[in-house]
Motif scaffolding. Sequence first.
Motif, PDB file in Angstrom:
ATOM      1  N   MET A  73      -5.564  -8.360  15.684  1.00  0.00           N
ATOM      2  CA  MET A  73      -4.309  -7.612  15.597  1.00  0.00           C
ATOM      3  C   MET A  73      -4.340  -6.360  16.471  1.00  0.00           C
ATOM      4  O   MET A  73      -3.615  -5.404  16.215  1.00  0.00           O
ATOM      5  N   LEU A  74      -5.163  -6.376  17.488  1.00  0.00           N
ATOM      6  CA  LEU A  74      -5.238  -5.229  18.381  1.00  0.00           C
ATOM      7  C   LEU A  74      -4.108  -5.274  19.414  1.00  0.00           C
ATOM      8  O   LEU A  74      -3.568  -6.336  19.728  1.00  0.00           O
ATOM      9  N   LYS A 112      -0.305 -11.671   7.105  1.00  0.00           N
ATOM     10  CA  LYS A 112       0.631 -10.663   6.603  1.00  0.00           C
ATOM     11  C   LYS A 112       0.004  -9.745   5.555  1.00  0.00           C
ATOM     12  O   LYS A 112       0.703  -8.968   4.906  1.00  0.00           O
ATOM     13  N   LEU A 113      -1.320  -9.826   5.401  1.00  0.00           N
ATOM     14  CA  LEU A 113      -1.988  -9.035   4.371  1.00  0.00           C
ATOM     15  C   LEU A 113      -1.783  -7.534   4.600  1.00  0.00           C
ATOM     16  O   LEU A 113      -1.726  -6.760   3.640  1.00  0.00           O
ATOM     17  N   TRP A 114      -1.660  -7.131   5.861  1.00  0.00           N
ATOM     18  CA  TRP A 114      -1.469  -5.707   6.158  1.00  0.00           C
ATOM     19  C   TRP A 114      -0.207  -5.145   5.521  1.00  0.00           C
ATOM     20  O   TRP A 114      -0.101  -3.941   5.287  1.00  0.00           O
ATOM     21  N   GLN A 115       0.756  -6.022   5.208  1.00  0.00           N
ATOM     22  CA  GLN A 115       2.010  -5.556   4.614  1.00  0.00           C
ATOM     23  C   GLN A 115       1.863  -5.198   3.140  1.00  0.00           C
ATOM     24  O   GLN A 115       2.638  -4.398   2.611  1.00  0.00           O
ATOM     25  N   ASP A 119      -6.161  -2.082   2.680  1.00  0.00           N
ATOM     26  CA  ASP A 119      -7.611  -2.023   2.450  1.00  0.00           C
ATOM     27  C   ASP A 119      -8.233  -3.414   2.543  1.00  0.00           C
ATOM     28  O   ASP A 119      -9.286  -3.599   3.167  1.00  0.00           O
ATOM     29  N   ALA A 120      -7.583  -4.398   1.933  1.00  0.00           N
ATOM     30  CA  ALA A 120      -8.105  -5.764   1.970  1.00  0.00           C
ATOM     31  C   ALA A 120      -8.046  -6.322   3.386  1.00  0.00           C
ATOM     32  O   ALA A 120      -8.949  -7.058   3.821  1.00  0.00           O
ATOM     33  N   GLY A 201      -5.605   1.873  16.582  1.00  0.00           N
ATOM     34  CA  GLY A 201      -6.231   0.801  15.823  1.00  0.00           C
ATOM     35  C   GLY A 201      -5.448  -0.483  16.018  1.00  0.00           C
ATOM     36  O   GLY A 201      -5.058  -0.821  17.137  1.00  0.00           O
ATOM     37  N   CYS A 202      -5.181  -1.194  14.941  1.00  0.00           N
ATOM     38  CA  CYS A 202      -4.391  -2.427  15.005  1.00  0.00           C
ATOM     39  C   CYS A 202      -2.904  -2.075  15.150  1.00  0.00           C
ATOM     40  O   CYS A 202      -2.436  -1.060  14.619  1.00  0.00           O
ATOM     41  N   TRP A 203      -2.159  -2.939  15.838  1.00  0.00           N
ATOM     42  CA  TRP A 203      -0.759  -2.607  16.115  1.00  0.00           C
ATOM     43  C   TRP A 203       0.116  -2.460  14.873  1.00  0.00           C
ATOM     44  O   TRP A 203       1.012  -1.599  14.859  1.00  0.00           O
TER      45      TRP A 203
END
Length: 246
Positions: A73-74, A112-115, A119-120, A201-203
């Motif tokens: 996800m960079l 989609k975990l970032w949504q 932390d996970a 970091g990640c976008w």
Amino acid sequence: MAYDTMARPSTLAARLDAELRHAHPRTVIQAAVETLGDKLALVSSFGAESAVLLDIAAKVKPDLPILFLDTGMLFGQTLDYRRALAAQLGLTDVRDLRPHYQDLATVDPQAKLWQTDTDACCHVRKVLPLDRALAEFDGWITGRKRFHGGARLSLPVVEQAGEQVKFNPLANWTKADLDAYAAEHELPAHPLVEQGFPSIGCWPCTKPVEQGEDVRAGRWAGSQKTECGIHLARAPGAVADVGGDI
């Protein structure tokens, strides 16, 4: 300068920190190499401030293993910068660390975990891959600095991290120090810096910052999160399991 490599990590780290707490970053890296040899790695994001530490390390040991967390996800600009900077500096052992397919299939199959749980997401995409890679090393070098604020305000130059020794050669340096070194050595900036990204970091979780804001204000903006997790204390020697065959 001689070091007892048979000492416990906590004892060795305390002694090295006392001796190196005011040393130039190059001296810190040289001491780390002398102490740990081939059991030492450098972890880099190839982000906004990474070029300085990588340039200093390349001058000390160009074949030092460089661990790069490619989360999937960079920003595309970061991946391009990683390739170009490594080639320019003559770094011969840059290792791209990626999350295991089984881990992603188990906890983030739709990416989609970032949504819902940053932390996970960081754990599966950064912490687990890095823990696995660091298992073969006795110590590692980071690019953290005290001026980033938060928990980093009291950052030592050398510290114990579980069963390993962690070196923070730039802990004492200011933004002005970094800029001066980069200008003197004509180091290329990450292409997103001029677009208002002082920390990258990640976008999905990185935003530009307003003038005068903290350098890391664009990371996980709007939440209480300030660290991805790779610098948080974990049980010595432990590599967490998220399920699946890993």
